[in-house]
Design a protein around this motif. Structure first.
Motif, PDB file in Angstrom:
ATOM      1  N   GLU A 106     114.233  54.640  24.739  1.00 13.87           N
ATOM      2  CA  GLU A 106     113.907  53.413  23.907  1.00 13.87           C
ATOM      3  C   GLU A 106     114.910  53.030  22.940  1.00 13.87           C
ATOM      4  O   GLU A 106     115.057  51.769  22.496  1.00 13.87           O
ATOM      5  CB  GLU A 106     112.693  54.040  23.028  1.00 13.87           C
ATOM      6  N   GLY A 107     115.796  53.719  22.343  1.00 15.64           N
ATOM      7  CA  GLY A 107     117.020  53.437  21.725  1.00 15.64           C
ATOM      8  C   GLY A 107     117.761  52.600  22.369  1.00 15.64           C
ATOM      9  O   GLY A 107     118.384  51.705  22.081  1.00 15.64           O
ATOM     10  N   LEU A 108     118.091  52.893  23.730  1.00 18.65           N
ATOM     11  CA  LEU A 108     119.168  52.299  24.746  1.00 18.65           C
ATOM     12  C   LEU A 108     118.362  50.774  25.010  1.00 18.65           C
ATOM     13  O   LEU A 108     119.422  49.915  24.705  1.00 18.65           O
ATOM     14  CB  LEU A 108     119.268  53.007  25.835  1.00 18.65           C
ATOM     15  N   VAL A 109     117.414  50.566  25.066  1.00 19.89           N
ATOM     16  CA  VAL A 109     116.634  49.546  25.238  1.00 19.89           C
ATOM     17  C   VAL A 109     116.770  48.456  24.122  1.00 19.89           C
ATOM     18  O   VAL A 109     117.364  47.249  24.268  1.00 19.89           O
ATOM     19  CB  VAL A 109     115.267  49.606  25.859  1.00 19.89           C
ATOM     20  N   ALA A 110     116.340  49.120  22.966  1.00 17.30           N
ATOM     21  CA  ALA A 110     116.418  48.200  21.899  1.00 17.30           C
ATOM     22  C   ALA A 110     117.750  47.768  21.313  1.00 17.30           C
ATOM     23  O   ALA A 110     118.035  46.738  21.128  1.00 17.30           O
ATOM     24  CB  ALA A 110     115.918  49.138  20.677  1.00 17.30           C
ATOM     25  N   GLN A 124     115.836  59.073  38.563  1.00 16.60           N
ATOM     26  CA  GLN A 124     114.798  58.103  38.894  1.00 16.60           C
ATOM     27  C   GLN A 124     113.963  57.671  37.550  1.00 16.60           C
ATOM     28  O   GLN A 124     113.617  56.544  37.537  1.00 16.60           O
ATOM     29  CB  GLN A 124     113.723  58.361  39.987  1.00 16.60           C
ATOM     30  N   GLU A 125     113.650  58.869  36.966  1.00 16.53           N
ATOM     31  CA  GLU A 125     112.502  58.564  35.824  1.00 16.53           C
ATOM     32  C   GLU A 125     113.265  57.620  34.735  1.00 16.53           C
ATOM     33  O   GLU A 125     112.527  56.717  34.277  1.00 16.53           O
ATOM     34  CB  GLU A 125     112.135  59.730  35.318  1.00 16.53           C
ATOM     35  N   VAL A 126     114.625  58.043  34.449  1.00 15.15           N
ATOM     36  CA  VAL A 126     115.303  57.235  33.377  1.00 15.15           C
ATOM     37  C   VAL A 126     115.396  55.816  33.736  1.00 15.15           C
ATOM     38  O   VAL A 126     115.202  55.023  33.067  1.00 15.15           O
ATOM     39  CB  VAL A 126     116.160  58.048  33.016  1.00 15.15           C
ATOM     40  N   LEU A 127     115.912  55.466  34.954  1.00 15.61           N
ATOM     41  CA  LEU A 127     116.045  54.348  35.587  1.00 15.61           C
ATOM     42  C   LEU A 127     114.822  53.345  35.237  1.00 15.61           C
ATOM     43  O   LEU A 127     114.803  52.117  34.874  1.00 15.61           O
ATOM     44  CB  LEU A 127     116.582  54.237  36.932  1.00 15.61           C
ATOM     45  N   THR A 180     113.920  52.445  31.786  1.00 14.14           N
ATOM     46  CA  THR A 180     115.149  51.848  31.042  1.00 14.14           C
ATOM     47  C   THR A 180     114.651  50.256  31.487  1.00 14.14           C
ATOM     48  O   THR A 180     114.447  49.399  30.778  1.00 14.14           O
ATOM     49  CB  THR A 180     116.344  52.125  31.431  1.00 14.14           C
ATOM     50  N   LEU A 181     114.655  50.384  32.891  1.00 11.09           N
ATOM     51  CA  LEU A 181     114.185  48.852  33.473  1.00 11.09           C
ATOM     52  C   LEU A 181     113.247  48.302  33.033  1.00 11.09           C
ATOM     53  O   LEU A 181     112.744  47.074  32.618  1.00 11.09           O
ATOM     54  CB  LEU A 181     114.426  48.725  35.177  1.00 11.09           C
ATOM     55  N   GLU A 182     111.819  49.058  32.893  1.00  6.71           N
ATOM     56  CA  GLU A 182     110.687  48.481  32.520  1.00  6.71           C
ATOM     57  C   GLU A 182     110.795  48.104  31.173  1.00  6.71           C
ATOM     58  O   GLU A 182     110.279  46.916  30.713  1.00  6.71           O
ATOM     59  CB  GLU A 182     109.739  50.014  32.313  1.00  6.71           C
TER      60      GLU A 182
END
Length: 560
Positions: free
Chosen positions: A188-192, A267-270, A273-275
């Protein structure tokens, strides 16, 4: 299916009815073969430009009314015109720095291991000079639009200065580089943080004649490379290892389970993140060299489609870059999921990267899955092209030649085939058509960049990004496809490059000098002995330059 130009009596070319915008124009091209790469693969004879846009396209008679007192008229004398090239995966700053330095290889650094070498960073002045040098090379290659495939704030600052000074001569798209978070909770922090950084740098203005800087996507690395001995790419089946030192005696190779690698992202984190990025309106390009990494990228797209079935089909762009090795079970998934394969055609020619050990380490049964351009296209998804320059010399038409013949060019020093056997053979797999290859480097790239309404094909109302070629790409013999020269490059109606002979024969003057003082003057000229990448040198000349460099006799006083 690949398009084929429609024929018209008298011209032997495809043709379109004249389409015209009223009033005198700035520039007119006539008496040529203008390949529009529109949906119908039309070919015209004349084209007019007004205010940076195409105002008229059709036959010679259609542009007569648009010629005014101040209109510059260019007689093409039958030469081919096509849309400006769009390279969807390159490293422009890195390539520019390489143009201003000597080559001093002393070993192999795998993937990110280059970070272990502690060298002083180039100054800002040197980086600006590198950007200028790279843009000069792009103009010469006919590239009107590029995507920098791994960028950060440094690129924003450097190219921003060039844009402000009017020196940005190609449309610039940047992929913001991201790394996998240490913990899944950090997604969540990476995306933000990523969304905030991209939105702060992106130019939201409408694409117009003057090049802008678009930041609308991220870049992530899922694996390394399949090349032996590195073999850092993630693959579905194990790599093969030599048995009893067979690497040197041509003996037996066998699968070795210990060679398996996991992708750099789970796979889960990727997928998570893309979502988050897709929901925020951010696109993505992922480095995927091995078939397992390709599958991870497709799985992430599938997870998003399944979780958000209400999102419209074109709601995101996901490009999977390279796909040197892909699995037959995944070829149809590109079309099913709306994922773009961004492939580097020049790798579909025999080279030392493959012969002999990389072929051997993959086993015979996987060789048909290498550089599977045609298989993915036949399964319904058109290919997008990205050179990955400076990993290879920037020679876009050599790359197109490899795509349509699966072979190199013995007369082109940028091709491994110029070194003779065994590199002058045929690469495994099937070629694609000339038009499919050309669409990959024009309209398909524009579509991936969400810019196909403005660039990528030639039509009234679109931006006047085009190139004039020395030879007709569609009519040249196969062996000559990679011996092409761009004579003139037009970006937004502005002639940003013209060869010396084109300047005299066509009566044009480029707005950006072929060798500008801002690009390093004599320093750049020395680095470009024989032209960029030594294109103007014979094989003997290239060999002589190599010998000088090995002895440390370098124009920049770099020593081995």
């Amino acid at each position: 299916m690949p398009h084929k130009p429609r024929l018209i009596l008298g011209l032997g070319l495809a043709s379109i009815a004249g389409a015209t915008a009223p009033g005198p124009t700035d520039l007119v091209f006539r008496h040529g073969g203008i390949y529009t790469l529109d949906a119908a693969s039309s070919v015209a004879a004349a084209l007019a430009v007004k205010g940076g846009y195409i105002s008229t396209i059709g036959q010679d008679a259609d542009v007569e009314a648009s010629i005014g007192v101040d209109t510059k008229v260019i007689d093409l004398q039958g030469r081919m015109v096509m849309p400006g090239l769009i390279d969807s995966h390159m490293h422009v700053l890195q390539g520019g720095l390489g143009l201003l330095k000597c080559q001093e290889p002393s070993g192999v650094l795998q993937d990110a291991a280059r970070g272990l070498v502690n060298l002083p960073p180039p100054t800002e002045a040197a980086r600006l000079e590198a950007c200028r040098a790279a843009l000069r090379l792009l103009r010469q290659a006919g590239i009107a639009t590029f995507q920098e495939a791994s960028a950060g704030p440094d690129a924003f600052t450097l190219f921003g200065q060039l844009r402000a000074s009017g020196e940005l001569t190609a449309r610039a798209y940047f992929d913001y580089s991201i790394e996998p978070p240490a913990l899944g909770d950090d997604v969540e922090g990476l995306v933000a943080d990523t969304v905030a950084a991209i939105k702060a740098m992106n130019d939201n203005s409408t694409v117009g004649p003057k090049p802008t800087m678009k930041w609308q996507a991220v870049k992530g690395f899922l694996d390394g490379v399949i090349t032996y001995p590195a073999r850092t790419a993630a693959v579905v089946d194990p790599y093969w290892n030599p048995v009893n030192d067979s690497e040197t005696d041509g003996g037996e190779w066998a699968p070795d389970p210990s060679t398996m690698n996991e992708p750099y992202w789970s796979q889960e984190v990727l997928s998570a993140t893309l979502e988050g990025l897709f929901l925020a309106g951010i696109d993505a390009q992922l480095h995927v060299d091995g078939d397992l990494a390709v599958r991870y990228g497709l799985n992430a797209a599938q997870a998003f489609r399944e979780k958000h079935p209400d999102r419209k089909r074109g709601g995101f762009r996901l490009g999977l870059a390279h796909e040197e090795l892909s699995h037959q079970d995944d070829w149809a998934r590109f079309a099913e999921l709306g994922v773009d394969p961004i492939m580097s055609f020049q790798w579909a020619q025999p080279s030392s990267f493959y012969i002999p050990s990389t072929f051997a380490t993959l086993g015979d049964y996987r060789q048909g899955n290498l550089q599977a351009h045609r298989r993915i296209e036949e399964a319904g998804r058109p290919i997008v092209y990205g050179s990955d320059w400076p990993i290879d010399p920037l020679d876009e038409f050599l790359a197109l030649k490899a795509a349509v013949t699966r072979s190199g060019d013995p007369t082109n020093p940028n091709s491994p085939a110029s070194f003779g056997a065994p590199y002058d053979g045929i690469f495994p797999g099937d070629p694609i058509s000339r038009e499919s290859a050309l669409r990959a480097i024009t309209i398909n790239g524009a579509r991936f960049l969400r810019a196909d309404a403005s660039i990528g094909s030639l039509a009234v109302g679109k931006l006047a990004d085009l190139v004039v070629l020395e030879k007709n790409y569609f009519r040249a013999p196969e062996e000559e496809i990679g011996r092409q020269r761009v004579l003139l490059t037009l970006v937004g109606g502005e002639i940003v490059f013209a060869t010396d002979d084109a300047q005299s024969e066509l009566g044009v003057t480029p707005t950006s000098p072929n060798l500008s003082p801002q690009a390093g003057g004599s320093q750049l000229n020395k680095r470009a002995s024989g032209g960029f990448d030594q294109r103007g040198l014979s094989k003997e000349g290239v060999s002589a330059v190599s010998r000088l460099r090995r002895r440390g006799q370098c124009a920049h006083k770099h020593h081995d």
